[in-house]
Design a protein around this motif. Structure first.
Motif, PDB file in Angstrom:
ATOM      1  N   ILE A  21       0.969  -1.196   0.111  1.00 42.12           N
ATOM      2  CA  ILE A  21       0.066   0.036   0.005  1.00 42.12           C
ATOM      3  C   ILE A  21       0.889   1.260   0.163  1.00 42.12           C
ATOM      4  O   ILE A  21       1.912   1.287   0.857  1.00 42.12           O
ATOM      5  N   ILE A  22       0.704   1.976  -0.947  1.00 43.55           N
ATOM      6  CA  ILE A  22       1.540   3.184  -1.135  1.00 43.55           C
ATOM      7  C   ILE A  22       0.606   4.392  -0.804  1.00 43.55           C
ATOM      8  O   ILE A  22      -0.480   4.762  -1.550  1.00 43.55           O
ATOM      9  N   ASP A  23       0.857   5.444   0.299  1.00 49.44           N
ATOM     10  CA  ASP A  23       0.202   6.553   0.442  1.00 49.44           C
ATOM     11  C   ASP A  23       0.654   7.689  -0.334  1.00 49.44           C
ATOM     12  O   ASP A  23       1.894   8.010   0.055  1.00 49.44           O
ATOM     13  N   VAL A  24       0.164   8.285  -1.360  1.00 49.38           N
ATOM     14  CA  VAL A  24       0.668   9.330  -2.162  1.00 49.38           C
ATOM     15  C   VAL A  24       0.576  10.757  -1.506  1.00 49.38           C
ATOM     16  O   VAL A  24       0.758  11.813  -2.371  1.00 49.38           O
ATOM     17  N   ARG A  25      -0.073  10.683  -0.218  1.00 48.24           N
ATOM     18  CA  ARG A  25      -0.388  12.173   0.252  1.00 48.24           C
ATOM     19  C   ARG A  25       1.030  12.692   0.792  1.00 48.24           C
ATOM     20  O   ARG A  25       2.057  12.060   0.730  1.00 48.24           O
ATOM     21  N   GLU A  26       1.019  14.025   1.076  1.00 47.76           N
ATOM     22  CA  GLU A  26       2.186  14.528   1.594  1.00 47.76           C
ATOM     23  C   GLU A  26       2.431  13.998   2.781  1.00 47.76           C
ATOM     24  O   GLU A  26       1.576  13.553   3.653  1.00 47.76           O
ATOM     25  N   THR A  27       3.738  14.396   3.620  1.00 47.79           N
ATOM     26  CA  THR A  27       4.076  13.546   4.483  1.00 47.79           C
ATOM     27  C   THR A  27       3.394  14.006   5.832  1.00 47.79           C
ATOM     28  O   THR A  27       3.042  13.052   6.810  1.00 47.79           O
ATOM     29  N   TRP A  28       2.954  15.256   5.959  1.00 47.23           N
ATOM     30  CA  TRP A  28       2.350  15.747   7.085  1.00 47.23           C
ATOM     31  C   TRP A  28       0.770  15.050   7.026  1.00 47.23           C
ATOM     32  O   TRP A  28       0.404  14.911   8.183  1.00 47.23           O
ATOM     33  N   GLU A  29       0.059  14.841   5.994  1.00 47.89           N
ATOM     34  CA  GLU A  29      -1.078  14.244   5.770  1.00 47.89           C
ATOM     35  C   GLU A  29      -0.980  12.651   6.463  1.00 47.89           C
ATOM     36  O   GLU A  29      -1.929  12.244   7.335  1.00 47.89           O
ATOM     37  N   ASN A  30       0.145  12.061   6.033  1.00 48.39           N
ATOM     38  CA  ASN A  30       0.330  10.648   6.617  1.00 48.39           C
ATOM     39  C   ASN A  30       0.725  10.610   7.838  1.00 48.39           C
ATOM     40  O   ASN A  30       0.232   9.637   8.501  1.00 48.39           O
ATOM     41  N   ASP A  51      13.018   3.261  -9.166  1.00 49.32           N
ATOM     42  CA  ASP A  51      14.276   2.068  -8.714  1.00 49.32           C
ATOM     43  C   ASP A  51      13.639   1.340  -7.552  1.00 49.32           C
ATOM     44  O   ASP A  51      14.018   0.196  -7.675  1.00 49.32           O
ATOM     45  N   GLU A  52      13.249   2.100  -6.609  1.00 50.84           N
ATOM     46  CA  GLU A  52      13.021   1.191  -5.314  1.00 50.84           C
ATOM     47  C   GLU A  52      11.726   0.420  -5.564  1.00 50.84           C
ATOM     48  O   GLU A  52      11.467  -0.674  -4.737  1.00 50.84           O
ATOM     49  N   LEU A  53      10.794   0.805  -6.413  1.00 54.74           N
ATOM     50  CA  LEU A  53       9.835  -0.101  -6.727  1.00 54.74           C
ATOM     51  C   LEU A  53       9.658  -1.027  -7.766  1.00 54.74           C
ATOM     52  O   LEU A  53       8.788  -1.812  -8.035  1.00 54.74           O
ATOM     53  N   GLU A  54      10.800  -0.850  -8.539  1.00 54.98           N
ATOM     54  CA  GLU A  54      11.123  -1.864  -9.797  1.00 54.98           C
ATOM     55  C   GLU A  54      10.652  -3.302  -9.395  1.00 54.98           C
ATOM     56  O   GLU A  54      10.023  -3.994 -10.128  1.00 54.98           O
ATOM     57  N   GLU A  55      11.150  -3.922  -8.262  1.00 57.34           N
ATOM     58  CA  GLU A  55      10.797  -5.376  -7.887  1.00 57.34           C
ATOM     59  C   GLU A  55       9.197  -5.669  -8.091  1.00 57.34           C
ATOM     60  O   GLU A  55       8.763  -6.845  -7.730  1.00 57.34           O
ATOM     61  N   LEU A  56       8.461  -4.469  -7.934  1.00 59.07           N
ATOM     62  CA  LEU A  56       6.915  -4.590  -7.536  1.00 59.07           C
ATOM     63  C   LEU A  56       6.063  -4.471  -8.868  1.00 59.07           C
ATOM     64  O   LEU A  56       4.760  -4.542  -8.901  1.00 59.07           O
ATOM     65  N   GLY A  82       4.920   0.842 -16.702  1.00 58.24           N
ATOM     66  CA  GLY A  82       4.998  -0.612 -16.930  1.00 58.24           C
ATOM     67  C   GLY A  82       4.519  -1.336 -15.612  1.00 58.24           C
ATOM     68  O   GLY A  82       4.717  -2.512 -15.691  1.00 58.24           O
ATOM     69  N   PHE A  83       3.892  -1.000 -14.612  1.00 58.24           N
ATOM     70  CA  PHE A  83       3.434  -1.694 -13.492  1.00 58.24           C
ATOM     71  C   PHE A  83       2.094  -2.040 -14.077  1.00 58.24           C
ATOM     72  O   PHE A  83       1.324  -1.390 -14.432  1.00 58.24           O
ATOM     73  N   THR A  84       2.015  -3.325 -13.684  1.00 55.40           N
ATOM     74  CA  THR A  84       0.954  -4.032 -14.287  1.00 55.40           C
ATOM     75  C   THR A  84      -0.298  -4.371 -13.467  1.00 55.40           C
ATOM     76  O   THR A  84      -1.207  -4.802 -13.807  1.00 55.40           O
ATOM     77  N   ASN A  85      -0.140  -4.061 -12.026  1.00 54.87           N
ATOM     78  CA  ASN A  85      -1.259  -4.523 -11.279  1.00 54.87           C
ATOM     79  C   ASN A  85      -1.706  -3.375 -10.181  1.00 54.87           C
ATOM     80  O   ASN A  85      -1.472  -3.417  -8.990  1.00 54.87           O
ATOM     81  N   VAL A  86      -1.710  -2.073 -10.794  1.00 54.80           N
ATOM     82  CA  VAL A  86      -1.671  -1.105  -9.688  1.00 54.80           C
ATOM     83  C   VAL A  86      -3.378  -0.824  -9.419  1.00 54.80           C
ATOM     84  O   VAL A  86      -4.385  -0.766 -10.347  1.00 54.80           O
ATOM     85  N   ARG A  87      -3.837  -0.548  -8.284  1.00 53.53           N
ATOM     86  CA  ARG A  87      -5.241  -0.539  -7.895  1.00 53.53           C
ATOM     87  C   ARG A  87      -5.375   0.761  -7.020  1.00 53.53           C
ATOM     88  O   ARG A  87      -4.660   1.051  -6.090  1.00 53.53           O
TER      89      ARG A  87
END
Length: 99
Positions: A21-30, A51-56, A82-87
């Motif tokens: 699960i990736i939270d794309v809000r700003e750090t203060w929101e998180n 690069d850090e997410l490449e393996e996913l 190229g990510f194939t399974n993003v929801r």
């Protein structure tokens, strides 16, 4: 891949699943509220973190923000990379907290 509803995600987490699960809000929101197990990568930082997410690339990734707008952009961006399974978490953090 179809987006995910807040009740569906909650049910999966309660069953012991550990989706990415990736939270794309700003750090203060998180810092104010977060989904257990999520990682915070603000939308503007996403290109720098590829690069850090490449393996996913072929694994399920659930993105969320406050209401669903920024995470829809994140889903589109990751899919273009190229990510194939993003929801996208429908309704975002607001929907998650209300469900």
């Amino acid at each position: 891949m179809a987006d995910i509803t807040a009740p569906e995600l909650k049910q999966r987490l309660q069953a012991g699943e550990t989706p990415t699960i990736i939270d794309v809000r700003e750090t203060w929101e998180n810092e104010e509220s977060r989904i257990d197990g999520s990682q915070n990568i603000p939308l503007g930082s996403l290109p720098d973190k590829l690069d850090e997410l490449e393996e996913l690339k072929d694994q399920e990734i659930i993105v969320h923000c406050k209401s669903g707008g920024r995470s829809a952009s994140a889903k589109a961006f990751l899919t273009q990379q190229g990510f194939t399974n993003v929801r996208n978490l429908l309704g975002g953090m607001q929907g998650y907290q209300q469900s």
